[in-house]
Scaffold this motif. Structure first.
Motif, PDB file in Angstrom:
ATOM      1  N   VAL A 253      -8.940   2.052  -5.689  1.00  0.00           N
ATOM      2  CA  VAL A 253      -8.472   2.650  -4.434  1.00  0.00           C
ATOM      3  C   VAL A 253      -7.058   2.144  -4.183  1.00  0.00           C
ATOM      4  O   VAL A 253      -6.800   0.942  -4.235  1.00  0.00           O
ATOM      5  CB  VAL A 253      -9.382   2.237  -3.248  1.00  0.00           C
ATOM      6  CG1 VAL A 253      -8.876   2.843  -1.948  1.00  0.00           C
ATOM      7  CG2 VAL A 253     -10.817   2.640  -3.520  1.00  0.00           C
ATOM      8  N   ARG A 254      -6.144   3.090  -3.925  1.00  0.00           N
ATOM      9  CA  ARG A 254      -4.742   2.729  -3.688  1.00  0.00           C
ATOM     10  C   ARG A 254      -4.337   3.069  -2.258  1.00  0.00           C
ATOM     11  O   ARG A 254      -4.846   4.011  -1.671  1.00  0.00           O
ATOM     12  CB  ARG A 254      -3.822   3.467  -4.655  1.00  0.00           C
ATOM     13  CG  ARG A 254      -4.015   3.041  -6.089  1.00  0.00           C
ATOM     14  CD  ARG A 254      -2.903   3.592  -6.970  1.00  0.00           C
ATOM     15  NE  ARG A 254      -3.078   3.197  -8.330  1.00  0.00           N
ATOM     16  CZ  ARG A 254      -2.644   2.057  -8.841  1.00  0.00           C
ATOM     17  NH1 ARG A 254      -2.008   1.197  -8.094  1.00  0.00           N
ATOM     18  NH2 ARG A 254      -2.834   1.774 -10.116  1.00  0.00           N
ATOM     19  N   SER A 255      -3.394   2.313  -1.739  1.00  0.00           N
ATOM     20  CA  SER A 255      -2.852   2.553  -0.410  1.00  0.00           C
ATOM     21  C   SER A 255      -1.900   3.732  -0.419  1.00  0.00           C
ATOM     22  O   SER A 255      -1.034   3.812  -1.287  1.00  0.00           O
ATOM     23  CB  SER A 255      -2.101   1.303   0.067  1.00  0.00           C
ATOM     24  OG  SER A 255      -1.344   1.601   1.223  1.00  0.00           O
ATOM     25  N   PRO A 256      -2.025   4.639   0.570  1.00  0.00           N
ATOM     26  CA  PRO A 256      -1.053   5.727   0.660  1.00  0.00           C
ATOM     27  C   PRO A 256       0.305   5.239   1.165  1.00  0.00           C
ATOM     28  O   PRO A 256       1.288   5.957   1.091  1.00  0.00           O
ATOM     29  CB  PRO A 256      -1.692   6.700   1.649  1.00  0.00           C
ATOM     30  CG  PRO A 256      -2.556   5.837   2.498  1.00  0.00           C
ATOM     31  CD  PRO A 256      -3.050   4.741   1.590  1.00  0.00           C
ATOM     32  N   ILE A 257       0.348   4.026   1.654  1.00  0.00           N
ATOM     33  CA  ILE A 257       1.587   3.474   2.196  1.00  0.00           C
ATOM     34  C   ILE A 257       2.545   3.110   1.072  1.00  0.00           C
ATOM     35  O   ILE A 257       3.700   3.522   1.056  1.00  0.00           O
ATOM     36  CB  ILE A 257       1.296   2.244   3.082  1.00  0.00           C
ATOM     37  CG1 ILE A 257       0.428   2.650   4.260  1.00  0.00           C
ATOM     38  CG2 ILE A 257       2.599   1.591   3.554  1.00  0.00           C
ATOM     39  CD1 ILE A 257      -0.165   1.479   5.027  1.00  0.00           C
TER      40      ILE A 257
ATOM     41  N   LEU B 207      -7.043  -6.736   1.693  1.00  0.00           N
ATOM     42  CA  LEU B 207      -8.363  -7.372   1.660  1.00  0.00           C
ATOM     43  C   LEU B 207      -8.715  -7.983   3.010  1.00  0.00           C
ATOM     44  O   LEU B 207      -9.868  -7.917   3.433  1.00  0.00           O
ATOM     45  CB  LEU B 207      -8.425  -8.436   0.563  1.00  0.00           C
ATOM     46  CG  LEU B 207      -8.531  -7.909  -0.865  1.00  0.00           C
ATOM     47  CD1 LEU B 207      -8.506  -9.060  -1.859  1.00  0.00           C
ATOM     48  CD2 LEU B 207      -9.776  -7.072  -1.060  1.00  0.00           C
ATOM     49  N   ASP B 208      -7.745  -8.565   3.696  1.00  0.00           N
ATOM     50  CA  ASP B 208      -8.005  -9.132   5.029  1.00  0.00           C
ATOM     51  C   ASP B 208      -8.486  -8.046   5.984  1.00  0.00           C
ATOM     52  O   ASP B 208      -9.429  -8.255   6.757  1.00  0.00           O
ATOM     53  CB  ASP B 208      -6.749  -9.792   5.603  1.00  0.00           C
ATOM     54  CG  ASP B 208      -6.311 -11.022   4.841  1.00  0.00           C
ATOM     55  OD1 ASP B 208      -7.175 -11.662   4.192  1.00  0.00           O
ATOM     56  OD2 ASP B 208      -5.105 -11.328   4.870  1.00  0.00           O
ATOM     57  N   VAL B 209      -7.840  -6.886   5.944  1.00  0.00           N
ATOM     58  CA  VAL B 209      -8.213  -5.774   6.826  1.00  0.00           C
ATOM     59  C   VAL B 209      -9.639  -5.327   6.530  1.00  0.00           C
ATOM     60  O   VAL B 209     -10.457  -5.161   7.440  1.00  0.00           O
ATOM     61  CB  VAL B 209      -7.232  -4.595   6.655  1.00  0.00           C
ATOM     62  CG1 VAL B 209      -7.745  -3.343   7.352  1.00  0.00           C
ATOM     63  CG2 VAL B 209      -5.853  -4.974   7.186  1.00  0.00           C
ATOM     64  N   LEU B 210      -9.956  -5.150   5.267  1.00  0.00           N
ATOM     65  CA  LEU B 210     -11.278  -4.661   4.904  1.00  0.00           C
ATOM     66  C   LEU B 210     -12.362  -5.701   5.153  1.00  0.00           C
ATOM     67  O   LEU B 210     -13.476  -5.359   5.553  1.00  0.00           O
ATOM     68  CB  LEU B 210     -11.278  -4.192   3.455  1.00  0.00           C
ATOM     69  CG  LEU B 210     -10.368  -2.976   3.211  1.00  0.00           C
ATOM     70  CD1 LEU B 210     -10.216  -2.707   1.727  1.00  0.00           C
ATOM     71  CD2 LEU B 210     -10.867  -1.751   3.949  1.00  0.00           C
TER      72      LEU B 210
ATOM     73  N   GLY C 297       1.169   2.519  -2.474  1.00  0.00           N
ATOM     74  CA  GLY C 297       0.545   2.657  -3.787  1.00  0.00           C
ATOM     75  C   GLY C 297      -0.116   1.399  -4.303  1.00  0.00           C
ATOM     76  O   GLY C 297      -0.651   1.391  -5.414  1.00  0.00           O
ATOM     77  N   ALA C 298      -0.103   0.340  -3.507  1.00  0.00           N
ATOM     78  CA  ALA C 298      -0.714  -0.918  -3.935  1.00  0.00           C
ATOM     79  C   ALA C 298      -2.230  -0.758  -4.077  1.00  0.00           C
ATOM     80  O   ALA C 298      -2.848   0.037  -3.371  1.00  0.00           O
ATOM     81  CB  ALA C 298      -0.408  -2.026  -2.929  1.00  0.00           C
TER      82      ALA C 298
END
Length: 105
Positions: free
Chosen positions: A24-28, A4-7, A30-31
């Motif tokens: 939406v999930r992170s490819p890093i 959330l900070d990044v976005l 899965g979070a």
């Protein structure tokens, strides 16, 4: 720094990131990164018409002026390199130096 900070650093507000239906999930790892709005199919004709109208207006701008506007856009993108690199890392799972390369292209 959290997802959330990044976005948020990229200009998205909390409501845009948390109160919608599309997960939406992170490819890093899965979070969960965000919940964003889905565009309904019924909205597409208007969106397409707007894009076509913008294209028609853009092509009437002289080539030198378009070039200057693109140069100015490039300056803005370079000024936000760190934020854009963080977003590229989040979206593609790349390490930050690789994400910066992506932002420079």
């Amino acid at each position: 720094m959290t997802h959330l900070d990044v976005l948020k650093a990229a200009g998205l507000d909390n409501a845009e990131l948390t109160s919608r239906t599309l997960l939406v999930r992170s490819p890093i790892d899965g979070a969960t990164v965000a919940h964003v709005a889905e565009t309904p199919a019924s909205a597409m004709p208007e969106i397409i018409a707007d894009a076509q109208s913008a294209f028609k207006a853009w092509r009437t701008v002289s080539a030198p002026r378009r070039g200057e506007l693109i140069r100015l856009l490039g300056e803005e993108l370079r000024a936000a390199k760190d934020e854009l690199g963080a977003v590229a890392t989040l979206e593609a799972g790349k390490i930050v130096p690789k994400a910066w390369v992506k932002c420079r292209k």
